[in-house]
Write a protein that holds these residues in place. Structure first.
Motif, short mmCIF file in Angstrom:
data_model
loop_
_atom_site.label_atom_id
_atom_site.label_comp_id
_atom_site.label_asym_id
_atom_site.label_seq_id
_atom_site.Cartn_x
_atom_site.Cartn_y
_atom_site.Cartn_z
N LEU A 1 7.44 25.20 -1.69
CA LEU A 1 8.90 25.61 -1.32
C LEU A 1 9.65 25.02 -0.57
O LEU A 1 9.60 24.28 0.13
N GLN A 2 10.89 24.73 -1.65
CA GLN A 2 11.90 23.60 -1.14
C GLN A 2 13.23 24.39 -0.83
O GLN A 2 13.60 25.41 -1.70
N PHE A 3 14.17 23.86 0.04
CA PHE A 3 15.46 24.27 0.33
C PHE A 3 16.55 23.35 0.13
O PHE A 3 16.17 22.18 0.25
N LEU A 4 17.67 23.61 -0.42
CA LEU A 4 18.82 22.67 -0.55
C LEU A 4 19.94 23.57 -0.08
O LEU A 4 20.20 24.57 -0.51
N THR A 5 20.57 23.45 0.97
CA THR A 5 21.72 24.20 1.68
C THR A 5 22.72 23.43 1.69
O THR A 5 22.86 22.13 1.99
N SER A 6 23.74 24.21 1.82
CA SER A 6 25.28 23.72 1.97
C SER A 6 25.54 22.96 3.41
O SER A 6 26.10 21.75 3.33
N GLU A 7 24.79 23.48 4.36
CA GLU A 7 24.92 22.85 5.64
C GLU A 7 24.17 21.55 5.89
O GLU A 7 24.70 20.56 6.18
N LEU A 8 22.81 21.29 5.10
CA LEU A 8 22.36 20.15 5.52
C LEU A 8 22.96 19.03 4.20
O LEU A 8 22.97 17.80 4.62
N VAL A 9 23.44 19.59 3.04
CA VAL A 9 24.11 18.82 2.16
C VAL A 9 25.17 18.04 3.05
O VAL A 9 25.58 16.69 2.69
N TYR A 10 25.94 18.78 3.72
CA TYR A 10 27.22 18.29 4.29
C TYR A 10 26.72 17.60 5.51
O TYR A 10 27.41 16.51 5.50
N ARG A 11 25.74 17.66 6.18
CA ARG A 11 25.26 16.96 7.26
C ARG A 11 24.73 15.42 7.00
O ARG A 11 25.10 14.40 7.32
N ARG A 12 23.90 15.53 5.77
CA ARG A 12 23.29 14.29 5.44
C ARG A 12 23.76 13.71 4.36
O ARG A 12 23.26 12.56 3.82
N CYS A 13 24.79 14.13 3.47
CA CYS A 13 25.19 13.59 2.24
C CYS A 13 26.76 13.11 2.34
O CYS A 13 27.82 13.52 1.68
N GLU A 14 26.95 12.63 3.56
CA GLU A 14 28.36 12.33 4.05
C GLU A 14 29.51 13.21 3.72
O GLU A 14 30.75 12.93 3.09
N GLY A 15 29.35 14.31 4.24
CA GLY A 15 30.17 15.31 4.11
C GLY A 15 30.50 15.81 2.84
O GLY A 15 31.60 16.72 2.73
N ARG A 16 29.66 16.01 2.02
CA ARG A 16 29.82 16.54 0.68
C ARG A 16 29.72 18.08 0.75
O ARG A 16 28.99 18.49 1.48
N ASP A 17 30.25 18.79 -0.07
CA ASP A 17 30.16 20.04 -0.17
C ASP A 17 29.23 20.43 -1.61
O ASP A 17 29.15 19.80 -2.52
N LEU A 18 28.20 21.45 -1.28
CA LEU A 18 27.25 21.99 -2.45
C LEU A 18 28.12 22.85 -3.23
O LEU A 18 28.00 24.09 -3.27
N ILE A 19 28.62 22.31 -4.18
CA ILE A 19 29.60 23.01 -5.18
C ILE A 19 28.88 22.61 -6.46
O ILE A 19 28.91 21.40 -7.13
N LEU A 20 28.32 23.48 -7.31
CA LEU A 20 27.65 23.41 -8.63
C LEU A 20 28.49 23.60 -9.67
O LEU A 20 27.93 23.36 -10.71
#
Length: 331
Positions: A126-145
């Motif tokens: 079970l894996q998670f990809l969340t907008s909050e962690l993307v923002y925190r760990r990917c230089e403030g990027r938004d998780l917009i697909l």
């Protein structure tokens, strides 16, 4: 050494050679052509069903109004898939890996809800990809697909984790922002991506909001390629103090019929700190509410229909059933 004209010609030749080396082969659709006779003799793998309404290599949508319990339902589905346990009355043959992509909820809320629902430890990944962690760990990027580049990043994750068989996307409004929801044309690139995922053996579950009409918000073309569409709605007389309580109705379900896809009334409660779903057919739930209203003095068809949020014909049949059963009728 060579002159400017010769040098330019050499550069053009080099660029042409590079283009030819990287170009895709000429498309020949006849390679994929199959006759009826050959189709009958093709060896095709049996398409599994994780749940009766959740097929392997399938696309599913769950929609409903804000606050109805869509995420609770998705997390309950996730807990069932990765633990290999039944979800309500729907049997699961084996546990499967899940990637849950969330575009809205805080990571803490997501964790709290999942741990509340996960009564049995997972046995599949079970894996998670969340907008909050993307923002925190990917230089403030938004998780917009919506962007092809971001969808390609998701594909890389799926390539690296072939054990993942189900992808849950919660929800369309957050993860695919920037498009006109009413435009079928705007949705087409995303739909093409979902179909490619299906060709790769992935099952996707889309979570979406309902519009003012009660139907899924935006273009109806979004449902064309889906195997299953599930609508969640509040039951008549819903009290917010009841928490997560909704009616589930299948508005589309390919190749499945009968009791497995009958409308359900689902209520999530905590019993001694453990999550417990109370699930029954909507007809039984409606009869129970009607019985209580009749006991409180409601006797007319019109009044009962208004209280239950149903049409007068249905209310009349319920009253008849209650009278014939002496007030103790069951469905």
């Amino acid at each position: 050494q060579c002159g400017p004209e010769e040098a330019l010609e050499l550069i053009q030749v080099a660029l042409t050679s590079a283009d030819q080396a990287t170009a895709k082969p000429v498309l020949d659709l006849s390679r994929a052509l199959v006759s009826y006779t050959d189709l009958l003799t093709m060896k095709l793998l049996e398409r599994r069903r994780y749940l009766c309404w959740l097929p392997e290599s399938g696309n599913v949508m769950v929609f409903g109004p804000r606050g109805v319990g869509k995420t609770f339902f998705q997390l309950a589905l996730t807990a069932s898939l990765v633990s290999g346990t039944t979800l309500w009355d729907w049997k699961l043959e084996q546990a499967v890996g899940v990637l849950y992509i969330d575009g809205e909820m805080s990571i803490k809320e997501l964790r709290d809800r999942l741990t509340f629902l996960m009564n049995v430890p997972p046995v599949a990944p079970l894996q998670f990809l969340t907008s909050e962690l993307v923002y925190r760990r990917c230089e403030g990027r938004d998780l917009i697909l919506t962007a092809e580049a971001m969808r390609q990043e998701v594909m890389k994750i799926l390539d690296a984790h072939p054990e993942i068989k189900v992808l849950i996307l919660d929800n369309i409004s957050c993860l695919f922002s920037g498009i006109n929801e009413d435009s079928k044309q705007d949705w087409e690139p995303i739909n093409a991506w979902l179909i490619r995922l299906r060709h790769r053996g992935l099952t996707t579950v889309l979570v979406h909001h309902a519009g003012k009409s009660g139907q899924q918000r935006g273009t109806s073309g979004r449902e064309d390629s889906l195997d299953t569409v599930i609508q969640l709605s509040h039951p008549a007389g819903y009290d917010p103090r009841d928490g997560c309580h909704f009616e589930l109705n299948f508005t589309k379900c390919r190749s499945v019929q009968g009791d497995e896809v009958r409308p359900l009334d689902a209520h999530l409660q905590a019993v001694n700190g453990v999550s417990q779903w109370s699930v029954q057919p909507v007809e039984v739930s409606t009869l129970d509410r009607a019985r209580q209203l009749v006991a409180e003095g409601v006797t007319g068809t019109t009044e009962l229909a208004e209280e239950l949020g149903i049409n007068k014909g249905y209310a009349s049949r319920i009253l008849k059933k209650l009278r014939e059963g002496g007030g103790h009728a069951v469905a």
